[in-house]
Design a protein around this motif. Sequence first.
Motif, PDB file in Angstrom:
ATOM      1  N   THR A  97       0.834  -1.201   0.000  1.00  0.00           N
ATOM      2  CA  THR A  97       0.000   0.000   0.000  1.00  0.00           C
ATOM      3  C   THR A  97       0.873   1.257   0.000  1.00  0.00           C
ATOM      4  N   MET A  98       0.250   2.364  -0.303  1.00  0.00           N
ATOM      5  CA  MET A  98       1.025   3.613  -0.419  1.00  0.00           C
ATOM      6  C   MET A  98       0.389   4.756   0.351  1.00  0.00           C
ATOM      7  N   ILE A  99       1.243   5.663   0.820  1.00  0.00           N
ATOM      8  CA  ILE A  99       0.798   6.947   1.367  1.00  0.00           C
ATOM      9  C   ILE A  99       1.503   8.014   0.545  1.00  0.00           C
ATOM     10  N   PHE A 100       0.790   9.086   0.243  1.00  0.00           N
ATOM     11  CA  PHE A 100       1.372  10.063  -0.670  1.00  0.00           C
ATOM     12  C   PHE A 100       1.758  11.358   0.037  1.00  0.00           C
ATOM     13  N   GLN A 101       2.449  12.171  -0.746  1.00  0.00           N
ATOM     14  CA  GLN A 101       2.970  13.428  -0.217  1.00  0.00           C
ATOM     15  C   GLN A 101       1.878  14.450   0.049  1.00  0.00           C
ATOM     16  N   GLU A 102       0.808  14.426  -0.755  1.00  0.00           N
ATOM     17  CA  GLU A 102      -0.162  15.513  -0.706  1.00  0.00           C
ATOM     18  C   GLU A 102      -1.386  15.120   0.108  1.00  0.00           C
ATOM     19  N   PRO A 103      -1.353  15.313   1.419  1.00  0.00           N
ATOM     20  CA  PRO A 103      -2.518  14.899   2.209  1.00  0.00           C
ATOM     21  C   PRO A 103      -3.772  15.681   1.843  1.00  0.00           C
ATOM     22  N   MET A 104      -3.598  16.904   1.320  1.00  0.00           N
ATOM     23  CA  MET A 104      -4.768  17.713   1.047  1.00  0.00           C
ATOM     24  C   MET A 104      -5.551  17.208  -0.164  1.00  0.00           C
ATOM     25  N   THR A 105      -4.880  16.534  -1.101  1.00  0.00           N
ATOM     26  CA  THR A 105      -5.583  16.150  -2.328  1.00  0.00           C
ATOM     27  C   THR A 105      -5.620  14.646  -2.569  1.00  0.00           C
ATOM     28  N   SER A 106      -5.000  13.864  -1.693  1.00  0.00           N
ATOM     29  CA  SER A 106      -4.949  12.425  -1.956  1.00  0.00           C
ATOM     30  C   SER A 106      -6.259  11.718  -1.673  1.00  0.00           C
ATOM     31  N   LEU A 107      -7.144  12.378  -0.937  1.00  0.00           N
ATOM     32  CA  LEU A 107      -8.449  11.781  -0.678  1.00  0.00           C
ATOM     33  C   LEU A 107      -9.480  12.460  -1.574  1.00  0.00           C
ATOM     34  N   ASP A 108     -10.496  11.691  -1.975  1.00  0.00           N
ATOM     35  CA  ASP A 108     -11.534  12.249  -2.840  1.00  0.00           C
ATOM     36  C   ASP A 108     -12.382  13.234  -2.035  1.00  0.00           C
ATOM     37  N   PRO A 109     -12.465  14.493  -2.491  1.00  0.00           N
ATOM     38  CA  PRO A 109     -13.205  15.505  -1.720  1.00  0.00           C
ATOM     39  C   PRO A 109     -14.704  15.238  -1.649  1.00  0.00           C
ATOM     40  N   LEU A 110     -15.219  14.357  -2.504  1.00  0.00           N
ATOM     41  CA  LEU A 110     -16.664  14.209  -2.615  1.00  0.00           C
ATOM     42  C   LEU A 110     -17.241  13.079  -1.772  1.00  0.00           C
ATOM     43  N   TYR A 111     -16.380  12.290  -1.117  1.00  0.00           N
ATOM     44  CA  TYR A 111     -16.893  11.171  -0.321  1.00  0.00           C
ATOM     45  C   TYR A 111     -16.412  11.266   1.120  1.00  0.00           C
ATOM     46  N   THR A 112     -17.184  10.658   2.011  1.00  0.00           N
ATOM     47  CA  THR A 112     -16.798  10.703   3.425  1.00  0.00           C
ATOM     48  C   THR A 112     -15.565   9.830   3.648  1.00  0.00           C
ATOM     49  N   ILE A 113     -14.871  10.145   4.740  1.00  0.00           N
ATOM     50  CA  ILE A 113     -13.701   9.382   5.145  1.00  0.00           C
ATOM     51  C   ILE A 113     -14.047   7.899   5.281  1.00  0.00           C
ATOM     52  N   GLY A 114     -15.180   7.630   5.937  1.00  0.00           N
ATOM     53  CA  GLY A 114     -15.567   6.246   6.201  1.00  0.00           C
ATOM     54  C   GLY A 114     -15.737   5.463   4.914  1.00  0.00           C
ATOM     55  N   ARG A 115     -16.387   6.087   3.941  1.00  0.00           N
ATOM     56  CA  ARG A 115     -16.631   5.417   2.668  1.00  0.00           C
ATOM     57  C   ARG A 115     -15.296   5.114   1.966  1.00  0.00           C
ATOM     58  N   GLN A 116     -14.386   6.086   1.995  1.00  0.00           N
ATOM     59  CA  GLN A 116     -13.113   5.864   1.301  1.00  0.00           C
ATOM     60  C   GLN A 116     -12.259   4.820   1.993  1.00  0.00           C
ATOM     61  N   LEU A 117     -12.340   4.791   3.327  1.00  0.00           N
ATOM     62  CA  LEU A 117     -11.591   3.761   4.054  1.00  0.00           C
ATOM     63  C   LEU A 117     -12.174   2.388   3.761  1.00  0.00           C
ATOM     64  N   ALA A 118     -13.499   2.326   3.599  1.00  0.00           N
ATOM     65  CA  ALA A 118     -14.154   1.037   3.411  1.00  0.00           C
ATOM     66  C   ALA A 118     -13.875   0.445   2.032  1.00  0.00           C
ATOM     67  N   GLU A 119     -13.713   1.321   1.025  1.00  0.00           N
ATOM     68  CA  GLU A 119     -13.580   0.830  -0.351  1.00  0.00           C
ATOM     69  C   GLU A 119     -12.535  -0.274  -0.540  1.00  0.00           C
ATOM     70  N   PRO A 120     -11.266  -0.052  -0.111  1.00  0.00           N
ATOM     71  CA  PRO A 120     -10.284  -1.121  -0.335  1.00  0.00           C
ATOM     72  C   PRO A 120     -10.644  -2.414   0.404  1.00  0.00           C
ATOM     73  N   MET A 121     -11.314  -2.289   1.546  1.00  0.00           N
ATOM     74  CA  MET A 121     -11.666  -3.496   2.296  1.00  0.00           C
ATOM     75  C   MET A 121     -12.767  -4.264   1.585  1.00  0.00           C
ATOM     76  N   VAL A 122     -13.688  -3.523   0.960  1.00  0.00           N
ATOM     77  CA  VAL A 122     -14.760  -4.188   0.209  1.00  0.00           C
ATOM     78  C   VAL A 122     -14.173  -4.863  -1.025  1.00  0.00           C
ATOM     79  N   VAL A 123     -13.256  -4.156  -1.698  1.00  0.00           N
ATOM     80  CA  VAL A 123     -12.706  -4.686  -2.939  1.00  0.00           C
ATOM     81  C   VAL A 123     -11.771  -5.873  -2.671  1.00  0.00           C
ATOM     82  N   HIS A 124     -10.871  -5.718  -1.701  1.00  0.00           N
ATOM     83  CA  HIS A 124      -9.871  -6.772  -1.495  1.00  0.00           C
ATOM     84  C   HIS A 124     -10.304  -7.811  -0.471  1.00  0.00           C
TER      85      HIS A 124
END
Lengths: 541, 307
Positions: A97-124
């Motif tokens: 897995t990766m963490i990127f340099q730009e914390p301000m833009t690395s997350l999708d602004p249009l979805y909640t934190i919970g949803r984005q955290l859940a996505e990889p767990m649902v997929v993998h």
Amino acid sequence: MTSETKKTVLSIKDLKVDFETATGTINAVQGVDIHVQAGETVAIVGESGSGKSQTMMAAMGLLASNGRTRGEVIYEGRNILGLPVGKLNKIRGAKITMIFQEPMTSLDPLYTIGRQLAEPMVVHGGLSWKAAKAKALDLLKLVNIPEPERKINAYPYEMSGGQRQRVMIAMSLANDPDVLIADEPTTALDVTTQAQILDLLADLQKRLGMAVIFITHDLGIVRRIADRVYVMKTGEVVENGDTGQIFNRPAHPYTRMLLDAEPTGHKLPVPDSAPVLLEAQKVAVEFELDSGFLKPRHVLRAVDNISFSLRKGQTLGIVGESGSGKSTLGRAVLNLLPAGGRVVFHGQQITGKSRAEMRALRKDMQLIFQDPFGSLSPRMTVGQIISEGLMVHEPSLSGRQRDERACQALEEVSLDPAMRNRYPHEFSGGQRQRIAIARTMVLKPELVVLDEPTSALDRTIQKQVVELLRDLQKAHGLTYLFISHDLAVVRAISDTVMVMQRGKVVEAGTADAIFEAPKCDYTKELIGAAMLTQQQMMETA
Amino acid sequence: MLRYVFGRLLGAIPTLFLIVTISFFLIRIAPGGPFDLERPLEAKVMENLNKIYHLNEPLWNQYLLYLQSVARLDFGPSFYFRDFSINELFAESLPISIQLGLSALCLALIVGGILGVAAALRQNRPADYSIMAAATLGVTIPNFVVAPILTLILGVWLGWLPVGGWNGGAFVNRVLPVVTLALPQIAVVARLTRGSMIEALRSNHVRTARAYGLTSYMIVVVHALRGAILPVVSYLGPAAAALLTGSVVIETIFGIPGIGRYFVQGALNRDYTLVMGTVVVVACFVILFNLVVDLLYALLDPRVRYD
């Protein structure tokens, strides 16, 4: 801990990355060998453009569409380089897995934190959305997000940079990875936040046992967290070895240069007889937040009654984290913002003057910005950019005279005057900052406000810019207001230092006094976070 | 949210008032009147007509009278279609234009969106170039050229579709006008979607989605498209207002009894109430769709909130 007994989890063998561009092929990475063992932290160090990020991007199949790769990236005995996306996706985001340099833009602004955290767990992990959300909450607790139950439904814009980076770390841990690649994860953060994130990563690694590949240009961080170091320069690994060995007995001259790049030296003090150039009395700036018709007034005091005076030739360093009001103070002093209090420049009160009245004074008070990429017009040549101010302030000059002055200014900042017909995009970050300095110097100002002028630059370039600024100050008797969050730079350039927190000055004094005997807790914390590097070196030595 | 919508609708009233006022006086400035025919009417008849329609009263009075009736949502009698009131004319034609425009809008959004995304995913490759070339053609070839060509091929030569008429809104009668009306919009939507999609695909959060091995659907639709559709939404507001209030060219060529032809007829015949009626209807649609766009924005982007 002997490294031979451990299992190698990821190894990169003779990796080459080329980019096809309109002007030809760029060999960004030229045959790199890197391996990492279970539970180990490996740092890849180099300046911008050394290919350190591209190496890992290539390994993860994340290059831009014009990128070509050759070589091998072995994970669990299999070459994952050039795998079809479907197969690669079984590994990336799950096992690597990766963490990127730009914390301000690395997350999708249009979805909640919970949803984005859940996505990889649902997929993998094949979890249901509900189970994944529940696990996301545990992860937020693991990375110490305050009020996790509330933050799980928050959007990225409602969080600070440090918190967003914690969320990214939580995401990277979701599927129990073997390797975590951290690409400059703390570069965009304040020093104290930086220290917290590094502590968190170290702690999580100890508990969860994954290998970490840490890409950075900051040797302080390397010294603090890495077991082994790879030093990269222009697409090649020039040196690698244990951290202690690299720091204590660097073999390659480039490594020695990197190690030597901490800004050093001191500014000579100004005699007491020097006249006072700038005096600020109880400067205050307020912003109204979120106010509207029939809404209660909400006022933020960005700068809260700050007073100081600066003698000719002095440098005042203003230190603080983002949001502390230091940039706002700089702007208020230059009368670029409406502010309360009084600012006296050259015995003349400038607060309350109109823009037209200020124009004549602007020549003597100049501003240099942080972002050397955004602050130069991309549609003007360097010569035009530098001489533009002269058209306003010295309209009697002919075109030829202006050109001569631009050449002189470029020479002063050690750039070749022959380059004045080029455009800003043809220059590196350090060169652009020199151009920005030349644009200021051409007007022969007395006071220069420098707003984080070195923050976007590599350490080695930073050192050169600091030296250049000191030389110019000596040559022209300039007075600086130097705003920065970087304590090492501030120390190397300032006579006196003011530490700001939430709009207030929490501590002020001479540079030596502040750094050697800080009184206020906040100052100690800032220095602690920045200087850990040196303490650690003493411990390891 | 409700408060915001209510406030916006309330704020539209002064705007509408201004539009009504300006257009009322503008159309009166135009030379000639509704009853100036080639063969002049008898003086007595003219006088009676003027009396019935209040044209003999001072302009100010006429204006106040008109404001009164508009406030009651009564747009008055038509001067030209003498047996009908404006309300009756619109009640018949506006639904047809709205159906036509809405179908064209949906078609444009779906087809244009898909083409735009497809082009962005294959940036600078043959598929991209062909879609963009087609889009350029779509924008540059005017309606009145496309319509006869389509009619000729599909209607006359192949005989698959009727060449004109509304026929109570039968599906086969709708195909040609809807497609013709949608073509330029498809082109614009495709171009807009492609541009913002390319930017979205390069953004850092999409890189994160790729690095975490999410499926292509999640990357493209969930993470890239939602943000990329925003510029399209802001274009569609004014475009929707224009489409739904009818197209003179399309309605004339296909012989559809929509509202579009009233723009021209009203203006040419100095049918004061008809012109005023169309102006008010168009203004309402523009205001309404701008509001819809703003609300859609808030729905798509959590950073925009109207609380």
